[in-house]
Motif scaffolding. Structure first.
Motif, PDB file in Angstrom:
ATOM      1  N   GLY A  75     -41.538  14.821   6.668  1.00 31.25           N
ATOM      2  CA  GLY A  75     -41.100  16.201   6.469  1.00 31.25           C
ATOM      3  C   GLY A  75     -39.792  16.512   7.168  1.00 31.25           C
ATOM      4  O   GLY A  75     -39.548  17.655   7.580  1.00 31.25           O
ATOM      5  N   THR A  76     -38.945  15.507   7.278  1.00 32.57           N
ATOM      6  CA  THR A  76     -37.701  15.623   8.032  1.00 32.57           C
ATOM      7  C   THR A  76     -36.508  15.913   7.134  1.00 32.57           C
ATOM      8  O   THR A  76     -36.428  15.427   6.007  1.00 32.57           O
ATOM      9  N   LEU A  77     -35.568  16.701   7.652  1.00 37.96           N
ATOM     10  CA  LEU A  77     -34.220  16.804   7.098  1.00 37.96           C
ATOM     11  C   LEU A  77     -33.325  15.923   7.951  1.00 37.96           C
ATOM     12  O   LEU A  77     -33.202  16.144   9.166  1.00 37.96           O
ATOM     13  N   ALA A  78     -32.738  14.907   7.344  1.00 35.35           N
ATOM     14  CA  ALA A  78     -31.801  14.034   8.050  1.00 35.35           C
ATOM     15  C   ALA A  78     -30.383  14.378   7.645  1.00 35.35           C
ATOM     16  O   ALA A  78     -30.084  14.546   6.462  1.00 35.35           O
ATOM     17  N   LEU A  79     -29.499  14.478   8.634  1.00 41.04           N
ATOM     18  CA  LEU A  79     -28.088  14.760   8.391  1.00 41.04           C
ATOM     19  C   LEU A  79     -27.307  13.501   8.739  1.00 41.04           C
ATOM     20  O   LEU A  79     -27.124  13.175   9.919  1.00 41.04           O
ATOM     21  N   ALA A  80     -26.893  12.768   7.712  1.00 39.76           N
ATOM     22  CA  ALA A  80     -26.252  11.467   7.887  1.00 39.76           C
ATOM     23  C   ALA A  80     -24.799  11.535   7.432  1.00 39.76           C
ATOM     24  O   ALA A  80     -24.428  12.365   6.602  1.00 39.76           O
ATOM     25  N   GLY A  81     -23.977  10.619   7.956  1.00 44.63           N
ATOM     26  CA  GLY A  81     -22.559  10.639   7.645  1.00 44.63           C
ATOM     27  C   GLY A  81     -22.137   9.537   6.692  1.00 44.63           C
ATOM     28  O   GLY A  81     -22.589   8.398   6.811  1.00 44.63           O
ATOM     29  N   ALA A  82     -21.251   9.882   5.733  1.00 49.55           N
ATOM     30  CA  ALA A  82     -20.764   8.898   4.767  1.00 49.55           C
ATOM     31  C   ALA A  82     -19.512   9.425   4.077  1.00 49.55           C
ATOM     32  O   ALA A  82     -19.307  10.637   3.973  1.00 49.55           O
ATOM     33  N   PRO A  83     -18.661   8.515   3.557  1.00 48.81           N
ATOM     34  CA  PRO A  83     -17.585   8.949   2.667  1.00 48.81           C
ATOM     35  C   PRO A  83     -18.171   9.271   1.299  1.00 48.81           C
ATOM     36  O   PRO A  83     -19.095   8.580   0.832  1.00 48.81           O
ATOM     37  N   VAL A  84     -17.663  10.333   0.665  1.00 47.83           N
ATOM     38  CA  VAL A  84     -18.200  10.740  -0.637  1.00 47.83           C
ATOM     39  C   VAL A  84     -17.066  10.947  -1.634  1.00 47.83           C
ATOM     40  O   VAL A  84     -15.890  10.989  -1.275  1.00 47.83           O
ATOM     41  N   ALA A  85     -17.446  11.104  -2.881  1.00 44.33           N
ATOM     42  CA  ALA A  85     -16.480  11.301  -3.961  1.00 44.33           C
ATOM     43  C   ALA A  85     -15.586  12.502  -3.685  1.00 44.33           C
ATOM     44  O   ALA A  85     -16.004  13.490  -3.078  1.00 44.33           O
ATOM     45  N   GLY A  86     -14.348  12.396  -4.206  1.00 44.13           N
ATOM     46  CA  GLY A  86     -13.353  13.422  -3.901  1.00 44.13           C
ATOM     47  C   GLY A  86     -12.559  13.069  -2.666  1.00 44.13           C
ATOM     48  O   GLY A  86     -11.700  13.834  -2.238  1.00 44.13           O
ATOM     49  N   GLU A  87     -12.896  11.907  -2.093  1.00 44.86           N
ATOM     50  CA  GLU A  87     -12.257  11.401  -0.876  1.00 44.86           C
ATOM     51  C   GLU A  87     -12.457  12.355   0.296  1.00 44.86           C
ATOM     52  O   GLU A  87     -11.523  12.940   0.841  1.00 44.86           O
ATOM     53  N   HIS A  88     -13.730  12.511   0.660  1.00 40.13           N
ATOM     54  CA  HIS A  88     -14.116  13.343   1.798  1.00 40.13           C
ATOM     55  C   HIS A  88     -14.974  12.557   2.765  1.00 40.13           C
ATOM     56  O   HIS A  88     -15.754  11.681   2.358  1.00 40.13           O
ATOM     57  N   ILE A  89     -14.850  12.876   4.049  1.00 38.72           N
ATOM     58  CA  ILE A  89     -15.817  12.458   5.058  1.00 38.72           C
ATOM     59  C   ILE A  89     -16.891  13.544   5.074  1.00 38.72           C
ATOM     60  O   ILE A  89     -16.578  14.724   5.287  1.00 38.72           O
ATOM     61  N   ALA A  90     -18.137  13.164   4.861  1.00 38.86           N
ATOM     62  CA  ALA A  90     -19.151  14.174   4.581  1.00 38.86           C
ATOM     63  C   ALA A  90     -20.401  14.014   5.426  1.00 38.86           C
ATOM     64  O   ALA A  90     -20.668  12.960   6.018  1.00 38.86           O
ATOM     65  N   THR A  91     -21.165  15.097   5.440  1.00 37.58           N
ATOM     66  CA  THR A  91     -22.531  15.096   5.946  1.00 37.58           C
ATOM     67  C   THR A  91     -23.460  15.154   4.751  1.00 37.58           C
ATOM     68  O   THR A  91     -23.368  16.076   3.934  1.00 37.58           O
ATOM     69  N   LEU A  92     -24.335  14.166   4.646  1.00 34.25           N
ATOM     70  CA  LEU A  92     -25.351  14.156   3.605  1.00 34.25           C
ATOM     71  C   LEU A  92     -26.631  14.765   4.146  1.00 34.25           C
ATOM     72  O   LEU A  92     -27.067  14.427   5.254  1.00 34.25           O
ATOM     73  N   ALA A  93     -27.243  15.645   3.383  1.00 35.10           N
ATOM     74  CA  ALA A  93     -28.554  16.191   3.722  1.00 35.10           C
ATOM     75  C   ALA A  93     -29.595  15.395   2.953  1.00 35.10           C
ATOM     76  O   ALA A  93     -29.588  15.372   1.714  1.00 35.10           O
ATOM     77  N   VAL A  94     -30.469  14.726   3.689  1.00 40.26           N
ATOM     78  CA  VAL A  94     -31.471  13.858   3.079  1.00 40.26           C
ATOM     79  C   VAL A  94     -32.856  14.432   3.365  1.00 40.26           C
ATOM     80  O   VAL A  94     -33.208  14.677   4.528  1.00 40.26           O
ATOM     81  N   THR A  95     -33.639  14.645   2.320  1.00 35.39           N
ATOM     82  CA  THR A  95     -35.026  15.079   2.443  1.00 35.39           C
ATOM     83  C   THR A  95     -35.886  14.162   1.577  1.00 35.39           C
ATOM     84  O   THR A  95     -35.380  13.262   0.909  1.00 35.39           O
TER      85      THR A  95
END
Length: 232
Positions: A75-95
């Motif tokens: 039941g966790t929300l994980a906030l992980a880091g990765a490069p994403v489309a559009g050439e951004h450094i991003a935070t991914l929200a994973v559930t």
């Protein structure tokens, strides 16, 4: 808000294999299971390492499945880091339901700006009635970023960062300043170990600060450590 349940926060600094998203996702999943928390914050570019030439990670990347499964189990929300489309450094929200791009880093370092574009807006997530503002590394050193994010109404400012061991005090100073200025909890996950970009010894020392600027939980400097706090 009244009648909110306490929020268990964890900051994690998992081991990272350069550009190995599959292995890093498994390490994130192990951290999520160990954390036993509602929300787990990971460092900047935690799924790839600070490898600025690395390919983007899509939200439907099958290599992220172990992390999604761990979040579903706990039941966790994980906030992980990765490069994403559009050439951004991003935070991914994973559930347990999957992966979304939650935030794009607004303030880039000079080297980062050779490839990446800045995000254009702050971001806030609602987690069981707690409002969580998001940040990535250099964002935390820009007073306007914290002010604009806090103006959206937040209880927690959550950031994934990377600093060299010799600059560990920089992260502490920024976190304490944000906490006391805006009277919010601050959760910072700080990369540990070594990674690209010349970071042969990253700082680690991930921590959670109270609105009074006091450290409630802190890791050491080694990869694989985590720290947690229940806030209410």
């Amino acid at each position: 808000m009244q009648n909110r349940t306490p929020l268990r926060l964890t900051v994690a600094q998992p081991p990272c294999v350069p550009l190995d998203v599959a292995e890093n996702a498994r390490a994130h999943a192990a951290a999520v299971r160990a954390a036993r928390a509602r929300m787990v914050v990971f460092p900047e570019l935690s799924l790839t390492g600070y490898e600025l030439q690395g390919p983007v990670v899509s939200v439907d990347d099958p290599r992220l499945a172990p992390l999604v499964e761990a979040c579903a189990e706990t039941g966790t929300l994980a906030l992980a880091g990765a490069p994403v489309a559009g050439e951004h450094i991003a935070t991914l929200a994973v559930t347990g339901d999957g992966v979304t791009v939650a935030y794009r880093k607004m303030w880039l370092g000079d080297v980062e700006a050779r490839r990446f574009r800045p995000g254009d807006t702050p971001a806030v997530l609602d987690v069981d009635g707690w409002r969580v503002g998001l940040a990535v590394c250099k964002d935390t050193g820009v007073a306007a970023h914290a002010a604009e994010t806090a103006a959206l109404g937040i209880d927690v400012y959550a950031a994934g960062v990377l600093e060299s061991a010799c600059d560990a005090a920089v992260t502490d100073g920024r976190a304490r300043r944000i906490a006391t200025t805006h009277r919010v909890w601050v959760a910072v996950a700080s990369f540990a170990g070594s990674t690209g970009g010349g970071y042969t010894e990253a700082a680690g020392g991930s921590a959670i600060w109270s609105p009074a600027g006091e450290v409630h939980a802190r890791t050491g400097t080694e990869p694989g450590e985590l720290a947690r706090a229940d806030i209410d």
